[in-house]
Design an enzyme around this catalytic site. Structure first.
Site, mmCIF file in Angstrom:
data_model
loop_
_atom_site.group_PDB
_atom_site.id
_atom_site.type_symbol
_atom_site.label_atom_id
_atom_site.label_comp_id
_atom_site.label_asym_id
_atom_site.label_seq_id
_atom_site.Cartn_x
_atom_site.Cartn_y
_atom_site.Cartn_z
ATOM 1 C CG HIS A 20 -1.966 -1.070 1.179
ATOM 2 N ND1 HIS A 20 -3.313 -0.796 1.097
ATOM 3 C CD2 HIS A 20 -1.865 -2.425 1.190
ATOM 4 C CE1 HIS A 20 -3.996 -1.930 1.069
ATOM 5 N NE2 HIS A 20 -3.135 -2.932 1.130
ATOM 6 C CG ASP A 123 -4.850 2.076 2.095
ATOM 7 O OD1 ASP A 123 -5.693 1.224 2.437
ATOM 8 O OD2 ASP A 123 -3.949 1.850 1.269
#
Length: 484
Positions: A20, A123
């Site tokens: 990520h 995120d």
């Protein structure tokens, strides 16, 4: 737009997992390349990885700022020093890690209040970020590290409870989606097959609800790759989405590609020298991302399949503890001696984008994580698909049935992150490797993959769809900021 975009102040908050953080750093570079100010948030022990990327960006005249938050482990029962999702999963401490991650909301709100940025890119695994940003009237953009096709499939599963057949092998169709998307019961998360409300489904509901309330979604994909699903996501599911990928293509030269992510476990020059000695399209690359941990028995099956296939290979092997000390558990006796010059084993992190981009690489055996899939597409390689969990079975369908640039190895059952998957046998692996490397079908797939590569390269250049989507997003945020 140039002068206006310089005024744009963007804070980016990736989830604390390498898969990520790396694309989010690429997104920060894209914003900075358009004149925006970008700040990445991370925690103390993740800072060295982030700093390396920031320093590389600095060399190119694209400075990115860093904000470091303390990570509370003791209060939630995590061992000290566990600050990445990979570490937590290895210890089977998902719940504790997510509880510690939730505690980052307070320092985020303090930063947002003092800085008042024009935008927060956070995120998907930080669903509370939407409400945190809303407190200060700051637009929150969700970053999803997966394909639009998978986003649609996951949301359809979430919104429309399935009458899933009782038989594990019986095929059913995902409702509402364009195309006849077929799955079996075993290929979706347990809570969706059994239709019960557990930790995973509750968390996915939080993500879905947070996304609906957010300003919009940044997708690391490009419109031409999956137009029917990009349209479905925007029009049928009602999401405001900007497709700005493949973001890995902001890494232009070999040094940038080699140094992206964690420090590699192999010298990049030795790796390139080895690849340079090979014919074009003669090597298969095998890597299962940063999260997959295979059993010794499964690694042994892969080794035997590679040897019996007769193909040249680069194989990235990760495991718990020191893999070298446990070689006798998974490597057939004398394997590396017999494979001298024909195969290269990398124990640990590999410079994946650099390897995939080399002309010697013909195909990629992958776990179907989206970063890997998109990096494969961006470098024009065909794939052997071996999904393990998360959204990877959806990505496999995109690669094998929609884009038609891959062959499934035959993985059949979804597993939770960090679990040891069922063993895929030597014969199935060998068959898929031979099929993807040689013959008319392999050539056709390689040609299709190369056309997608050219499409990906065009889309991030000025005038391309991803370039234009990012321009449009920046202009809209600048306009909103000016209006405020």
């Amino acid at each position: 737009m140039g002068e206006e975009s310089r005024k744009l102040d963007v804070i980016l908050f990736p989830f604390l997992a390498h898969g990520h953080m790396i694309p989010m750093l690429d997104i920060a570079r894209l914003f900075v390349s358009r004149g925006a100010k970008a700040t990445i948030i991370t925690t103390t022990l993740n800072a060295p990885t982030v700093l390396k990327s920031i320093q590389n960006s600095q060399k190119l005249g694209a400075p990115i700022d860093l904000e470091i938050f303390p990570f509370s482990t003791r209060q939630v029962g995590l061992p000290e020093g566990v600050e990445s999702f990979e570490q937590a999963i290895g210890l089977d401490m998902f719940g504790q890690f997510m509880a510690a991650t939730d505690m980052l909301r307070s320092p985020l709100e303090q930063l947002l209040e003092s800085r008042r940025p024009d935008c927060l890119v956070a995120d998907m695994f930080l669903p509370w970020a939407t409400d945190a940003a809303a407190k200060f009237d700051i637009p929150r953009l969700v970053f999803h590290g997966t394909s639009c096709f998978s986003l649609c499939a996951i949301e359809v599963l979430r919104l429309y409870p399935l009458n899933v057949p009782l038989s594990d092998d019986e095929v059913f169709f995902l409702p509402h989606l364009p195309g006849d998307i077929k799955l079996t019961r075993l290929q979706i998360p347990v809570e969706y097959r059994e239709n019960f409300e557990g930790q995973f489904k509750r968390f996915m509901n939080r993500i879905g609800e947070s996304e609906v309330k957010s300003y919009g979604v940044i997708v690391n994909s490009f419109y031409e790759l999956e137009p029917a699903y990009a349209d479905y996501y925007r029009n049928d599911l009602g999401r405001r989405a900007w497709h700005i990928g493949p973001v890995s293509l902001c890494n232009r030269n070999r040094e940038e590609k080699a140094q992206r992510g964690i420090e590699a476990a192999v010298d990049e020059h030795d790796c390139v020298k080895w690849l340079d000695s090979k014919e074009p399209n003669s090597v298969i690359y095998i890597c299962f991302g940063s999260m997959a941990i295979f059993s010794s028995a499964q690694l042994h099956e892969i080794a035997m399949a590679l040897e019996s296939s007769g193909q040249q290979f680069i194989w990235v092997v990760k495991g718990r503890g020191d893999i070298r000390e446990n070689d006798q558990e998974w490597l057939p006796e004398g394997f590396e001696e017999r494979m001298e010059g024909k195969g290269l084993i990398i124990r640990g992190w590999a410079p994946q984008v650099m390897i995939l981009d080399h002309q010697a690489i013909a195909a990629f055996v992958t776990h179907c994580g989206w970063n890997s899939i998109l990096e494969g597409i961006s470098t024009g390689v065909s794939m052997v698909t071996w999904p393990l969990g998360a959204e990877q079975f959806f990505n496999e369908i995109l690669v094998t049935e929609i884009l038609k640039i891959g062959i499934p190895v035959g993985a059949k059952e979804w597993g939770k992150v960090g679990s040891v998957p069922l063993t895929v046998k030597q014969e199935a692996i060998e068959k898929a490797v031979r099929q993807i490397m040689a013959g008319e079908e392999a050539e056709e797939m390689r040609n299709r993959a190369n056309r997608l590569k050219e499409m990906a390269l065009r889309t991030v250049e000025e005038g391309g769809s991803s370039y234009s989507d990012l321009s449009s997003l920046i202009e809209e945020l600048c306009s909103k900021s000016k209006g405020d």
